[in-house]
Design an enzyme around this catalytic site. Structure first.
Site, PDB file in Angstrom:
ATOM      1  N   ASP A 198       0.873  -1.076  -0.131  1.00 16.02           N
ATOM      2  CA  ASP A 198       0.132   0.092  -0.137  1.00 16.02           C
ATOM      3  C   ASP A 198       0.330   1.107   0.201  1.00 16.02           C
ATOM      4  O   ASP A 198       0.635   2.303   0.367  1.00 16.02           O
ATOM      5  CB  ASP A 198      -1.006  -0.183   1.274  1.00 16.02           C
ATOM      6  CG  ASP A 198      -0.441   0.022   2.975  1.00 16.02           C
ATOM      7  OD1 ASP A 198       1.179  -0.527   2.418  1.00 16.02           O
ATOM      8  OD2 ASP A 198      -0.652   0.379   3.460  1.00 16.02           O
ATOM      9  N   HIS A 244      23.970   3.654 -17.353  1.00 19.76           N
ATOM     10  CA  HIS A 244      23.415   4.489 -16.171  1.00 19.76           C
ATOM     11  C   HIS A 244      23.269   3.177 -15.021  1.00 19.76           C
ATOM     12  O   HIS A 244      22.168   2.936 -14.499  1.00 19.76           O
ATOM     13  CB  HIS A 244      22.005   3.946 -16.949  1.00 19.76           C
ATOM     14  CG  HIS A 244      21.168   4.902 -17.846  1.00 19.76           C
ATOM     15  ND1 HIS A 244      20.091   5.916 -18.237  1.00 19.76           N
ATOM     16  CD2 HIS A 244      22.175   5.980 -18.175  1.00 19.76           C
ATOM     17  CE1 HIS A 244      20.522   6.545 -19.151  1.00 19.76           C
ATOM     18  NE2 HIS A 244      21.496   7.493 -18.618  1.00 19.76           N
ATOM     19  N   ASP A 290      26.765  11.462 -12.257  1.00 21.63           N
ATOM     20  CA  ASP A 290      26.631  11.690 -13.410  1.00 21.63           C
ATOM     21  C   ASP A 290      25.426  11.867 -12.527  1.00 21.63           C
ATOM     22  O   ASP A 290      23.875  11.154 -12.211  1.00 21.63           O
ATOM     23  CB  ASP A 290      26.226  10.888 -14.180  1.00 21.63           C
ATOM     24  CG  ASP A 290      25.224  11.486 -15.141  1.00 21.63           C
ATOM     25  OD1 ASP A 290      24.326  12.354 -15.025  1.00 21.63           O
ATOM     26  OD2 ASP A 290      25.038  10.723 -16.222  1.00 21.63           O
ATOM     27  N   ASP A 298      21.487  18.092 -15.440  1.00 26.88           N
ATOM     28  CA  ASP A 298      22.395  16.707 -15.397  1.00 26.88           C
ATOM     29  C   ASP A 298      24.123  16.986 -15.329  1.00 26.88           C
ATOM     30  O   ASP A 298      24.098  18.013 -16.247  1.00 26.88           O
ATOM     31  CB  ASP A 298      21.318  16.066 -16.290  1.00 26.88           C
ATOM     32  CG  ASP A 298      21.627  15.321 -17.134  1.00 26.88           C
ATOM     33  OD1 ASP A 298      22.801  14.188 -16.611  1.00 26.88           O
ATOM     34  OD2 ASP A 298      21.600  14.437 -18.156  1.00 26.88           O
ATOM     35  N   HIS A 314      27.607   6.091 -26.607  1.00 27.26           N
ATOM     36  CA  HIS A 314      25.884   7.206 -26.661  1.00 27.26           C
ATOM     37  C   HIS A 314      25.688   8.480 -26.965  1.00 27.26           C
ATOM     38  O   HIS A 314      27.021   9.275 -27.705  1.00 27.26           O
ATOM     39  CB  HIS A 314      25.332   6.819 -25.219  1.00 27.26           C
ATOM     40  CG  HIS A 314      26.254   7.929 -24.537  1.00 27.26           C
ATOM     41  ND1 HIS A 314      26.389   9.555 -24.466  1.00 27.26           N
ATOM     42  CD2 HIS A 314      27.657   7.652 -23.869  1.00 27.26           C
ATOM     43  CE1 HIS A 314      28.434   9.580 -23.536  1.00 27.26           C
ATOM     44  NE2 HIS A 314      28.392   8.321 -22.837  1.00 27.26           N
ATOM     45  N   HIS A 333      20.913  16.259 -25.230  1.00 29.13           N
ATOM     46  CA  HIS A 333      18.946  15.752 -24.952  1.00 29.13           C
ATOM     47  C   HIS A 333      19.425  17.499 -24.357  1.00 29.13           C
ATOM     48  O   HIS A 333      20.376  18.241 -23.878  1.00 29.13           O
ATOM     49  CB  HIS A 333      18.941  15.034 -24.530  1.00 29.13           C
ATOM     50  CG  HIS A 333      19.376  14.914 -22.798  1.00 29.13           C
ATOM     51  ND1 HIS A 333      19.315  15.958 -21.607  1.00 29.13           N
ATOM     52  CD2 HIS A 333      20.942  14.507 -22.256  1.00 29.13           C
ATOM     53  CE1 HIS A 333      20.026  14.975 -20.866  1.00 29.13           C
ATOM     54  NE2 HIS A 333      21.445  14.442 -21.158  1.00 29.13           N
ATOM     55  N   HIS A 369      15.779  14.226 -19.945  1.00 30.50           N
ATOM     56  CA  HIS A 369      16.016  14.416 -21.282  1.00 30.50           C
ATOM     57  C   HIS A 369      14.621  14.622 -21.682  1.00 30.50           C
ATOM     58  O   HIS A 369      13.508  14.196 -21.952  1.00 30.50           O
ATOM     59  CB  HIS A 369      16.084  12.983 -21.323  1.00 30.50           C
ATOM     60  CG  HIS A 369      17.025  12.320 -21.268  1.00 30.50           C
ATOM     61  ND1 HIS A 369      17.248  10.112 -21.776  1.00 30.50           N
ATOM     62  CD2 HIS A 369      18.058  12.255 -20.566  1.00 30.50           C
ATOM     63  CE1 HIS A 369      18.022  10.096 -21.344  1.00 30.50           C
ATOM     64  NE2 HIS A 369      18.610  11.007 -20.490  1.00 30.50           N
ATOM     65  N   GLU A 406      27.667  16.463 -22.828  1.00 34.13           N
ATOM     66  CA  GLU A 406      28.289  14.651 -22.167  1.00 34.13           C
ATOM     67  C   GLU A 406      29.239  13.608 -22.740  1.00 34.13           C
ATOM     68  O   GLU A 406      28.432  12.172 -22.755  1.00 34.13           O
ATOM     69  CB  GLU A 406      27.358  14.010 -21.994  1.00 34.13           C
ATOM     70  CG  GLU A 406      25.538  14.059 -22.214  1.00 34.13           C
ATOM     71  CD  GLU A 406      24.808  12.989 -21.218  1.00 34.13           C
ATOM     72  OE1 GLU A 406      25.286  12.168 -21.515  1.00 34.13           O
ATOM     73  OE2 GLU A 406      23.731  13.816 -21.743  1.00 34.13           O
ATOM     74  N   TYR A 427      33.879   5.066 -21.920  1.00 36.20           N
ATOM     75  CA  TYR A 427      34.265   3.522 -21.197  1.00 36.20           C
ATOM     76  C   TYR A 427      35.554   2.533 -22.112  1.00 36.20           C
ATOM     77  O   TYR A 427      34.852   1.944 -23.096  1.00 36.20           O
ATOM     78  CB  TYR A 427      32.822   3.606 -21.413  1.00 36.20           C
ATOM     79  CG  TYR A 427      32.040   4.865 -20.841  1.00 36.20           C
ATOM     80  CD1 TYR A 427      31.664   4.643 -19.672  1.00 36.20           C
ATOM     81  CD2 TYR A 427      31.297   5.135 -21.825  1.00 36.20           C
ATOM     82  CE1 TYR A 427      31.261   6.835 -19.915  1.00 36.20           C
ATOM     83  CE2 TYR A 427      30.701   6.267 -22.160  1.00 36.20           C
ATOM     84  CZ  TYR A 427      30.326   6.767 -21.095  1.00 36.20           C
ATOM     85  OH  TYR A 427      29.929   8.252 -20.888  1.00 36.20           O
ATOM     86  N   ARG A 438      33.315   9.916 -18.284  1.00 33.54           N
ATOM     87  CA  ARG A 438      32.456  10.978 -18.638  1.00 33.54           C
ATOM     88  C   ARG A 438      31.968  12.584 -18.462  1.00 33.54           C
ATOM     89  O   ARG A 438      32.195  12.214 -16.765  1.00 33.54           O
ATOM     90  CB  ARG A 438      30.252  10.624 -18.358  1.00 33.54           C
ATOM     91  CG  ARG A 438      29.633  11.742 -18.793  1.00 33.54           C
ATOM     92  CD  ARG A 438      28.465  10.615 -19.914  1.00 33.54           C
ATOM     93  NE  ARG A 438      27.547   9.968 -18.479  1.00 33.54           N
ATOM     94  CZ  ARG A 438      27.255   9.044 -18.394  1.00 33.54           C
ATOM     95  NH1 ARG A 438      27.497   7.493 -19.061  1.00 33.54           N
ATOM     96  NH2 ARG A 438      26.987   8.346 -16.912  1.00 33.54           N
ATOM     97  N   GLU A 463      29.852  15.992 -18.266  1.00 36.66           N
ATOM     98  CA  GLU A 463      28.239  16.584 -18.784  1.00 36.66           C
ATOM     99  C   GLU A 463      28.705  18.152 -18.425  1.00 36.66           C
ATOM    100  O   GLU A 463      28.340  17.731 -16.764  1.00 36.66           O
ATOM    101  CB  GLU A 463      27.404  15.651 -18.393  1.00 36.66           C
ATOM    102  CG  GLU A 463      26.474  15.446 -18.235  1.00 36.66           C
ATOM    103  CD  GLU A 463      25.230  14.312 -18.634  1.00 36.66           C
ATOM    104  OE1 GLU A 463      25.433  14.129 -17.942  1.00 36.66           O
ATOM    105  OE2 GLU A 463      24.482  14.918 -19.214  1.00 36.66           O
TER     106      GLU A 463
HETATM  107  N1  GLY Z   1      21.452  11.749 -16.431  1.00 41.02           N
HETATM  108  C1  GLY Z   1      21.111  10.824 -17.956  1.00 41.02           C
HETATM  109  C2  GLY Z   1      21.923  11.455 -19.197  1.00 41.02           C
HETATM  110  O1  GLY Z   1      22.777  12.246 -19.382  1.00 41.02           O
HETATM  111  O2  GLY Z   1      21.256  11.301 -19.952  1.00 41.02           O
HETATM  112 MN    MN Z   2      23.858  12.962 -16.679  1.00 48.37          MN
HETATM  113 MN    MN Z   3      22.663  13.365 -19.027  1.00 44.92          MN
END
Ligand code: GLY
Ligand code: MN
Ligand code: MN
Length: 468
Positions: A68, A273, A291, A302, A374, A378, A385, A402, A406, A423, A425
């Site tokens: 619940d 992720h 991240d 982000d 990737h 975005h 996103h 970003e 890797y 990464r 970003e």
């Molecule tokens: N935090 C997810 C991305 O960078 O798209």
């Molecule tokens: Mn990110």
């Molecule tokens: Mn991102």
């Protein structure tokens, strides 16, 4: 004496005004943008509606966590954008032309949860029908009246695809499940194309009010990166690092994280992720990829930084890090009004492919996707996103840049590169004047990161007594 009287009068006037204001302030703290903002957003949408039409929006479903207990409620971003309403079980109608409802002309109509003492005892205050009308500046009706609402059949209906993961709360005749069911009985045909794209285009270009919230979310996130850089040492757990980020968010007033925090040390940083934060002890020679993004009144940051656990990059870590940084710098230069959305990504891929060949990690540039699998950008806003056209850049849009590299354990290259995941970003505002890095407060270069990491941290003194 006259001055004294004037002073008393002023004090009295101030007290009276403050009392009047507190009387009109709703008990539920306002977590909305200004109601004028939402009204203007509806006007922008209305301009795009054809004559004799209505756009219909449903709130997001309540999602169950276990038994619940539900997940913390997150309103549908389009719904929030157009209304400021943050409670579930609501419907919004935006009419192309004013309609008569209960003898009054309205341009928009919002069906909301009515007050309910028992529900509010358990789950907190609701705005209620009158409260929502006053706070949000929109005509409201109780959602319980939606089933009897007569939608003019001559109106063309626009709607986004209806949510499919809605559970029926049998005790509530006006839960989202029932509202959707009542709607499908009401509308003879609904147009499923176009509304999503129209909303995406509206949300792509941010207003001053939205930018203010984004700047706040991003600044808090950048400050959290700094605090972690100061506190970081080998032996900390990934969860602890995540906790520091999220503590700083709360400390400075961010209500939520915009998405599950990604904190991965060593090989875990190579999982794009990775949200487990499962490593109990980060080792001396590992990089830590973080991240993470604070959310302020629905708007999310982000920001990714990658740091050496021991405060000093090894030669291999530095080589990969500086290649990603070079790719990011080149990509950010592409953030100009009129450039294609994917221009930064193409440049970043090219720089990384070239650099990986030079370092001997790959033989041909065509192999680079293996290590940079990737996209680079975005939109950013109410969704991490965010909605947008993905066409040429328009002024007042915010995007991420970003790039990453890797190299997980076992990769077909020299072992010395294994376990390196980087990464970087940043959140970039694009205007007619050029680009602005909204997350530049968070150190980005090797030198700046290493300099920040030698600074003391308030968390250095934390100790836990032995647990027997
Ligand atoms: N935090 C997810 C991305 O960078 O798209
Ligand atoms: Mn990110
Ligand atoms: Mn991102």
């Amino acid at each position: 004496m006259a001055a004294f009287r004037l002073c008393v009068l002023l004090v009295w006037a101030t007290i009276t005004a403050a009392t009047a204001q507190s009387r009109t302030t709703p008990e539920k703290p306002s977590d909305t943008l200004d109601k004028e903002f939402h009204r203007q957003r509806r006007e922008q949408l209305r301009k795009q509606l054809p004559a004799r039409s209505v756009a219909v929006f449903f709130t997001a479903p309540v999602r169950n966590r276990a038994n619940d207990v539900d997940f913390y409620y997150h309103p549908d971003p389009d719904f929030y954008y157009l209304t400021g309403y943050t409670e579930p079980n609501a419907v919004l109608l935006v009419f192309a032309e004013p309609q008569t409802v209960n003898g009054k002309k309205v341009t928009d109509l919002l069906f909301v949860q009515p007050n309910n003492a028992q529900e509010e005892l358990w789950n907190g205050k609701r705005l209620g029908v009158d409260g929502a009308a006053t706070t949000l500046g929109i005509a409201t009706q109780p959602n319980t009246s939606f089933q009897n609402y007569k939608l003019d059949e001559s109106l063309q209906v626009f709607i986004k695809p209806l949510p499919t993961d809605v559970r029926d709360n049998e005790r509530d005749e006006a839960d989202l499940y029932s509202l959707v069911e009542q709607f499908t009985g009401k509308a003879k045909s609904a147009n499923l194309t176009g509304l999503e794209q129209v909303m995406a285009q509206l949300r792509e270009q941010k207003t001053e009010e939205e930018l203010r919230l984004l700047r706040k979310a991003i600044t808090i996130s950048a400050q959290a990166q700094i605090e972690v850089m100061k506190a970081m040492k080998p032996g900390m757990s990934e969860m602890e690092v995540q906790g520091i980020h999220e503590f700083v968010y709360k400390k400075y007033g961010a209500q939520h994280v915009g998405y599950p925090s990604i904190v991965g040390a060593g090989n875990n940083g190579c999982v794009l992720h990775y949200i487990e934060s499962g490593k109990p002890s980060i080792t001396n020679n590992e990089l830590v990829l973080m991240d993470v993004g604070a959310e302020v009144k629905g708007y999310t940051a982000d920001v990714t930084r990658t740091i050496p656990a021991n405060g000093k990059f090894s030669p291999e870590q530095k080589a990969i890090y500086e290649l990603v940084l070079k790719a990011q710098d080149a990509a950010i230069e592409q953030c100009k009004v009129g450039n294609q959305f994917f221009a930064p990504g193409q440049v970043a891929q090219d720089v990384i492919a070239d650099g990986l060949v030079k370092l001997g990690v790959i033989k041909n540039k065509s192999e680079a996707r293996r290590y940079f699998p990737h996209g680079t950008s975005h939109y950013l806003g109410l969704d991490v996103h965010d909605a947008g056209s993905y066409g040429p850049f328009k002024p007042n849009t915010v995007i991420t840049v970003e790039p990453g590299i890797y190299i997980p354990d076992g990769s077909p290259c020299d072992k010395k590169w294994w376990g390196i995941g980087v990464r970087i970003e940043d959140d970039i505002l694009i205007t007619e004047k050029g680009w602005e890095n909204l997350s530049k407060l968070a150190p980005r270069t090797v030198a700046d990161i290493e300099k920040t990491m030698v600074q003391p941290s308030a968390l250095d003194d934390f100790t836990l007594p032995e647990i027997k």
